[in-house]
Design an enzyme around this catalytic site. Sequence first.
Site, short mmCIF file in Angstrom:
data_model
loop_
_atom_site.label_atom_id
_atom_site.label_comp_id
_atom_site.label_asym_id
_atom_site.label_seq_id
_atom_site.Cartn_x
_atom_site.Cartn_y
_atom_site.Cartn_z
N TYR A 12 0.82 -1.25 0.03
CA TYR A 12 0.04 -0.02 -0.10
C TYR A 12 0.72 1.27 0.04
O TYR A 12 1.96 1.30 0.63
CB TYR A 12 -0.81 -0.13 1.28
N GLU A 28 -3.94 7.47 -3.27
CA GLU A 28 -3.91 6.04 -2.71
C GLU A 28 -3.52 5.19 -3.84
O GLU A 28 -4.36 4.93 -4.88
CB GLU A 28 -5.15 6.01 -2.13
#
Lengths: 409, 290
Positions: A109, A197
């Site tokens: 991530y 993101e």
Amino acid sequence: MNIHEYQAKELFKKYGVPTPRGKVAFSVEEAVKNAEELGGKIWVVKAQIHAGGRGLGGGVKLARSLDEVKSWSEKILGMTLVTHQTGSEGKLVQKIYIEEGADIKREYYLGMVLDRAKEMPVMMASTEGGMEIEEVAKNHPEKIVKVAIDPTIGFQGFHGRNLAFGLGLSGDEMKHFIKFASALYRVYIENDVDMIEINPLVKTGKGEFIALDGKVGFDDNALYRHPSIEAMRDLSEEHPTEIEAKASNLSYVKLDGNVGCMVNGAGLAMATMDIIKHEGGQPANFLDVGGGANPQTVAKGFEIILKDPNVKAIFVNIFGGIVRCDRVANGILEATKITQVNVPVIVRLDGTNAIEAAEMRTKNVGKHDRIRSHGRHIHKHPNSNGTKYTGQNRLRTYRFHVFQKLLKY
Amino acid sequence: MSILVNKDTKVIVQGFTGKEGTFHASQCLDYGTKIVGGVTPNKGGTEHLGQPVFNTVSEAVNITGATVSMIFVPPAFVADAVMEAADAGIKLAVIITEGAPVKDMGLAKAYATKKNMLTIGPNCPGIITAEECKIGIMPGFIFKKGRVGLISKSGTLTYEASNQVVKEGFGISTAVGIGGDPIIGLSYKQLLQMFQDDNETDAIVMIGEIGGDLEIQAASYIKENITKPVVAFIAGQTAPKGKRMGHAGAIISGSAGTASEKMEALEFAGVKVVVSPADIGKAVREILTK
């Protein structure tokens, strides 16, 4: 303002942030054509909507043949996708992204957002790719590595090393990662990004990094200096009434209740929603009419609130500062001539010239018998029982009237 | 005493001759604020509202001795204006402008800090020391002089709270609207300490909103450092996640920034937290007549 995954990836490419090759499609035929052009043996068909959780909702599918590309595209295009971020009503899928399959060795991530306490952007990375990052933050905060990046010095090698070592990378993998992160920082800083993101960020078999997904949101206040980004706005992803409100400089957010409210100031508007709830009602919206509150904006406000069929009553709560209450009262009266208001309206005006305003409304109740005077003056609605209304002009007084009487309509 | 500004504070206005600047500066002058001049590039040497206009802040400061600037320039030029004020030796910039890009404010604030200039705002109503000095856009008459300090993210809620405090028979020492943007100048912590140290303030009203964690930080600061009674209200108890409520900062992301989380933290710190905004005045009376 948010953009789609395919738009985010176009932006990434401009800055040298690696992504898989892919093409957006608006029809099934176009999807198959895109897959053919991309070549290869595996494709991913991805619904393009402004919400996360698409995979779990059935909006992301792997296709192992052109036939599968076709059948998945047929299923996904036109479906109403429900994810944990769309609300129960879901979102209509109007375009899909056809992407080449990726060689995934490990998922990570990577995100960037403003750290308000440090007053600078922070880059966050985690080995828990593909997971909901908020869950990771809650249950395994130690699995998130963060670096705050002072924009006056920009992204330096040490920022990258801190993240890379935190993820357990070394050697060439670390170098690839730092290059990726450094390019991503440029995307963030040069475009007035509010939030990026990448989940998952993928490490390939060769130890290189590619953005398998991309979510990007921008600072609305800075869009004026990024026309090419503003051009990516997809109005079909925004609530039509919210767009209309914005065009009139009103800040509107639709909610699920039945008490419409029109308030000046964002804080007071939220507080008004709170008080409605506190008294057992449900606010139908957030609506900040701003400082102006002239007849046109108020009329527009009524119009927007009344588009919601659930609205059973409208509560106008204005604290007059520089804006005089008598002007606002006039605006409300004028607005009812411009827009037909067929639900009860409860008005509370306080602050500058509140007394004059209350008198004015009282004088007008005959003509506009849906507008009720709830100031510090006598309640003279033709249908009322003539009770002397001796409220102290405090919030408490309108609470009584709004919530105990009018919701019975 | 009061905090930050009083009847002797000399103020200049950046964006003095614009529509907003003109209107609000004249209201401040009527209130009694010592506005000693203004800055509008290319209009230096003229007069406006009976005060001199300068081309640069530095010139204005040198000639008038002003220490505070009230900023009304359009959003695209706010960062420039704030940095110019800091560079010219201004001690406090009150930034009223709404809609400044976050990145710009980040840089401007970093520079202001380096130059020891305090900032209030942006996107805020400003600061008022009751019956002495109003620097901002609030309706002055609501703020009757008294001994309650007020700190708020929201403009109209500041007026609402002051009005309630006054109606309960108390008054305001200084009220500061800190603004609800993601990056702001003076925040609860610093202002709470100033009110704690101010011998003309007996109690503090603090109004917060959803989004960010300034109220949480304030709560732990209060627990450690503030002995004066504090009343708090947090707006947005009913706001849904992920929806921005007007202020750029008023958004609940994930589980962070909710009203209930902030209310709990403040209660834990011994603050009197009111659930309804209608109860702010009453709560002040309760703690001050106890």
